[in-house]
Structure formats: structure tokens, C-alpha cells
Design a protein around this motif. Structure first.
Motif, PDB file in Angstrom:
ATOM      1  N   SER A 138       0.839  -1.198   0.000  1.00 54.99           N
ATOM      2  CA  SER A 138       0.000   0.000   0.000  1.00 54.99           C
ATOM      3  C   SER A 138       0.874   1.248   0.000  1.00 54.99           C
ATOM      4  O   SER A 138       2.023   1.223   0.451  1.00 54.99           O
ATOM      5  N   ASN A 139       0.314   2.330  -0.564  1.00 53.52           N
ATOM      6  CA  ASN A 139       0.975   3.636  -0.546  1.00 53.52           C
ATOM      7  C   ASN A 139       2.409   3.575  -1.077  1.00 53.52           C
ATOM      8  O   ASN A 139       3.301   4.257  -0.567  1.00 53.52           O
ATOM      9  N   LYS A 167      -3.307  -1.551  -2.289  1.00 55.56           N
ATOM     10  CA  LYS A 167      -4.128  -0.349  -2.170  1.00 55.56           C
ATOM     11  C   LYS A 167      -3.259   0.910  -2.289  1.00 55.56           C
ATOM     12  O   LYS A 167      -2.141   0.965  -1.787  1.00 55.56           O
ATOM     13  N   ARG A 168      -3.805   1.917  -2.958  1.00 54.09           N
ATOM     14  CA  ARG A 168      -3.223   3.264  -3.025  1.00 54.09           C
ATOM     15  C   ARG A 168      -1.762   3.256  -3.499  1.00 54.09           C
ATOM     16  O   ARG A 168      -0.906   3.941  -2.940  1.00 54.09           O
ATOM     17  N   TYR A 196      -7.943   2.356  -5.240  1.00 57.78           N
ATOM     18  CA  TYR A 196      -7.494   3.752  -5.307  1.00 57.78           C
ATOM     19  C   TYR A 196      -6.077   3.913  -5.870  1.00 57.78           C
ATOM     20  O   TYR A 196      -5.282   4.698  -5.365  1.00 57.78           O
ATOM     21  N   HIS A 197      -5.747   3.224  -6.955  1.00 55.49           N
ATOM     22  CA  HIS A 197      -4.419   3.359  -7.554  1.00 55.49           C
ATOM     23  C   HIS A 197      -4.345   4.603  -8.441  1.00 55.49           C
ATOM     24  O   HIS A 197      -5.359   5.118  -8.930  1.00 55.49           O
TER      25      HIS A 197
END
Length: 456
Positions: A138-139, A167-168, A196-197
Motif C-alpha cells: 500500500s501507498n 491499495k493506493r 485507489y491506484h
């Protein structure tokens, strides 16, 4: 006394063998590596191969520098957990001069990780995708990296060049070009939760026609999860002669945004293939009358097509400038679902073969016409055909559109003076803007391709 001390040490290591072994391995590794410690305690490691990199135990703020040179058949597992304030970075010593060849690939596995400045070429992956963001990631970010002509000899081998799980995560300022074998270039993989990419400022270079399915440049989702929402944004990218198949971008999920991209001489379309509530807005489709160049193909519910510029699109029916498809009566997840409430407005369509096609693809299976199509405030210049109806949509609304160089029909009026040419593009006088590729860095900052995009 001395004997008892060593006996105790042996006992401790016997009970905690894995911890001791890891400590000894780390001590041995640190002797080989160049390690620097900054004022807040974060370390910078310089590594020469995947074994050194993979053995590191990294903490927030740490940086790993990959030495300049050829990294042949290196399987890199960048696994760590940074924080928003102190991400962990993996960077080339000199951007573009860490060259991963042979059967190299990269796995990004963790949180708040950044990979910057790598180059994949002169090789191919044996089994895994070239770059993978794992399900636990993520992130994290892949930036300033190139993957070029990384193809096996057998063109039927299917692997992806970039797989986005987790995610993200973000892929930006990369150059991804020359994929000739089976498999989507970049895939956003879904599960039961939005991801949410962000995919932005990349150069997607030429890809030849595979002459079968599976040659998309980007796919967002799969049929299995097509009724789930992704919330992925694809923005400010260049797609240059991406001809792998009819779908340049295949949207197979909900709430995605395809914004302000350039599709230059691509033999295909941006397709709302599955899922609902997505948007394709403010993009540039430059066909230059090349065979099979297309625009936007609409399937599903509540899709928006706003403010796009479509120039000399030569495709017809499914590849027309804007194609609104017919559907199956009782569709499975991987079939064609009915168009409902499609909103098409403020697009400018110039010198294209078919500006709008309604009920596209109607045949003995695709028998369900669209329901609720709105076509308003669009501008059409010199179309070969303004509106083609292969079926009659229900609740069709066509109004306040302007036409120059064609026969007026209901919902169209003669064009006024709203538009002017600016940077070679017809634009609204009240909303002039410079095309993003003229004043924005797209692709790696270390890679100068001298690209130009001419409106022929």
C-alpha cells in the motif's frame, strides 16, 4: 567461568536459532556493504546484487542505492514497511544506468516504498510478471523507470509487465514500450474492496496488434470483480501507437477516471467493458486517419464521456469516435451489459468517419438497445457520418449540439464561433489550455526520446 559463558551462548542460540542466524547474516552483510547513517538514524545501503538487497532489514527512512551496471537475472524482493513521513526508497545510483537484464524482475512488498530510476531491457521474465506490487502493498510507488522490449521468443507466453495489487499504489513517469507477446501491459487487480491506484505521466510506447484478445495496454479489473469499485485514476499519460487489440484501456470495474491522456494513432478504443460509474474526460484521441483508430466505447451504467478531443478517427461501429453498444438480454459477468444513462457532452469531434454510433454491435445476441443516452453540447466538424443508428435507444436525448460541414439533424444546429484553433487543436475560446505533453514531463526524467505528435 569462561566455559559457562559459552555454554549459555550456545543454549540461547539453540533456543533462538533463527534470530541468531539472522543477526550473524546481517553482521556479515554489513561488512560487505557501504552503509551510511544520517542524523535521524536512517541508514543508506549501497548494494551490488539482489542477494545483498533481499537480505536487508530496512526501517522507516532507510535508502537502498543500487550500483550502476548490468544486473543480470536478478530477482529483487523489496520488502519493508516505511511510513508516510519516512518512506523507504530503492534508487539507482545513477538513474537509468542500473540495467536489469536476462530474467530479472521486481517485487514491491510492503508499505510506503518508493522504487526510482531502474531500466529493464535485453531480457524477459521466466514466470512472474516483470514488476509486481503484492496484495499486501500500500501507498507505494514505481517512478522514473523503463521497461522496454522485455519479450520472450515465444509470443504466446502470457505475463504482464506491471501488476498492481494492494491499495493506493502509484506508477508514474515511467516508459513502458515494445510489448509484443501475449498479456496486458499493466493490470490493476481487484478484490472485494476499492484500491485507489494512480497511473500518471507515463509513456506507453508502440505495441503491435496481437490479432487476438489479451493485448490491452491497461486493464482495470477483471470480469469476476467487474461489479466492484476500483477508484483508479489514469491521468496525463501518453499512449503512442498502442495497437495490441481493440481495447487500449479496458475498464472492468466501477468508479474509475481516465483523464487528460493522449492516445496517438492507436488502433483501438478506451472501453467501458464492465462495471459502472466511470468517466473518460478531457482526453485527446488523434487518429490521423490511420486504419482502425478509435475513440470511446460505452457499455454499462452511468458512464460519463466529457470534454474529449477526437481527431480523424477512421474506425467504424465499435471503433467509431463515440460508440454506444447493444447488450445481451441476460448477461453473464463477462458478457455485454446494457448501457443505461450514458452522459456524452462537450466533446469535439473533427473529421472522423462516424461521430456517434448507437446500438453498436447489434447481432443475434446483442439485442438489448441502450436506455437513457444523453448527447448534449458537443461540437462536430466535417464528419463522414454524423449519427449511425444500428438500434433505437430508449429515452434518447440529443440537444444543443453544433455541426460544421454536414447535414443537420434533430438535436444539432449550425456551428457558431465558440471554437478557435490553439496549438493545432480546436478548443473553446472560453477554456483554452495548452496540451499537457507540451509543458509537462511524461516518462522518466533521465530518458530523452525526442517524441513529437503531429496532427496530420
Amino acid at each position: 567461568m569462561k566455559l559457562n559463558f559459552y555454554a549459555s551462548l550456545v543454549l540461547i542460540c539453540g533456543l533462538q536459532y533463527s534470530s541468531c542466524a539472522k543477526a550473524i547474516e546481517a553482521d556479515s552483510l554489513s561488512q560487505k556493504l557501504q552503509v551510511q547513517v544520517n542524523a535521524i538514524g536512517a541508514k543508506t545501503y549501497t548494494v551490488a546484487n539482489a542477494a545483498e538487497l533481499n537480505a536487508l532489514t530496512l526501517a522507516p527512512g532507510d535508502k537502498v542505492v543500487m550500483k550502476v551496471g548490468e544486473w543480470k537475472s536478478q530477482l529483487i524482493n523489496f520488502k519493508a514497511k516505511g511510513t508516510a513521513e519516512n518512506p523507504i526508497t530503492l534508487v539507482a545510483e545513477t538513474k537509468g544506468q542500473v540495467v536489469l537484464t536476462g530474467n530479472s524482475n521486481l517485487k514491491i512488498d510492503g508499505e510506503w516504498l518508493v522504487v526510482d530510476g531502474l531500466s529493464f531491457k535485453n531480457g524477459f521474465s521466466l514466470k512472474d510478471d516483470v514488476v509486481i506490487f503484492t496484495k499486501n502493498t500500500s501507498n507505494s510507488r514505481l517512478t522514473n523507470t523503463s521497461i522496454e522490449n522485455y519479450n520472450p521468443n515465444d509470443k504466446t507466453v502470457d505475463y504482464k509487465w506491471v501488476s498492481l495489487y494492494g491499495k493506493r499504489n502509484r506508477v508514474d513517469h515511467c516508459s513502458i514500450s515494445g510489448k509484443t507477446h501475449q498479456g496486458t501491459t499493466l493490470v490493476v487487480w481487484l478484490d472485494d474492496k476499492p484500491n485507489y491506484h494512480q497511473i500518471d505521466h507515463n509513456y506507453f510506447g508502440p505495441r503491435p496488434d496481437l490479432e487476438n484478445n489479451g493485448g490491452e495496454t491497461i486493464r482495470i479489473g477483471t470480469s469476476t470483480y467487474s461489479m466492484n469499485d476500483s477508484y483508479t485514476t489514469v491521468e496525463n499519460n501518453i499512449f503512442d501507437k498502442c495497437n495490441g487489440e481493440i481495447e487500449i484501456i479496458s475498464i472492468k470495474s466501477g468508479y474509475n477516471r481516465i483523464l487528460n491522456n493522449l492516445f496517438y494513432e492507436c488502433a483501438g478504443t478506451v472501453t467501458f467493458r464492465h462495471g459502472n460509474n466511470s468517466e473518460v474526460s478531457n482526453n485527446y484521441f488523434i487518429g490521423n486517419n490511420l486504419t482502425n483508430t478509435g475513440g470511446v466505447r460505452i457499455i454499462g451504467e452511468n458512464q460519463k464521456v466529457h470534454g474529449n478531443y477526437l481527431y480523424k478517427i477512421s474506425g467504424r461501429t465499435l471503433r467509431s469516435a463515440i460508440s454506444v453498444m447493444n447488450a445481451y438480454q441476460n448477461p453473464a459477468l463477462n458478457d455485454y451489459w446494457q448501457v443505461k444513462n450514458a452522459d456524452i457532452q462537450n466533446n469535439i469531434i473533427v473529421s472522423s468517419k462516424e461521430a456517434f454510433v448507437l446500438g453498436a454491435g447489434k447481432d443475434d445476441k446483442r439485442i438489448v438497445a441502450p436506455n437513457g443516452v444523453t448527447i448534449t453540447n458537443n461540437y462536430v466538424i466535417n464528419p463522414n457520418a454524423l449519427l449511425v443508428s444500428q438500434d433505437e435507444p430508449k429515452n434518447l436525448k440529443i440537444e444543443n449540439n453544433q455541426l460544421d460541414g454536414g447535414t443537420l439533424i434533430t438535436g444539432f444546429v449550425k456551428m457558431g464561433n465558440d471554437l478557435q484553433l490553439s496549438d493545432g487543436i480546436w478548443q473553446k475560446k472560453t477554456a483554452l489550455k495548452k496540451p499537457f505533453w507540451l509543458n509537462t514531463v511524461v516518462g522518466p526524467d533521465w530518458k530523452k526520446d525526442n517524441r513529437s505528435f503531429i496532427f496530420k
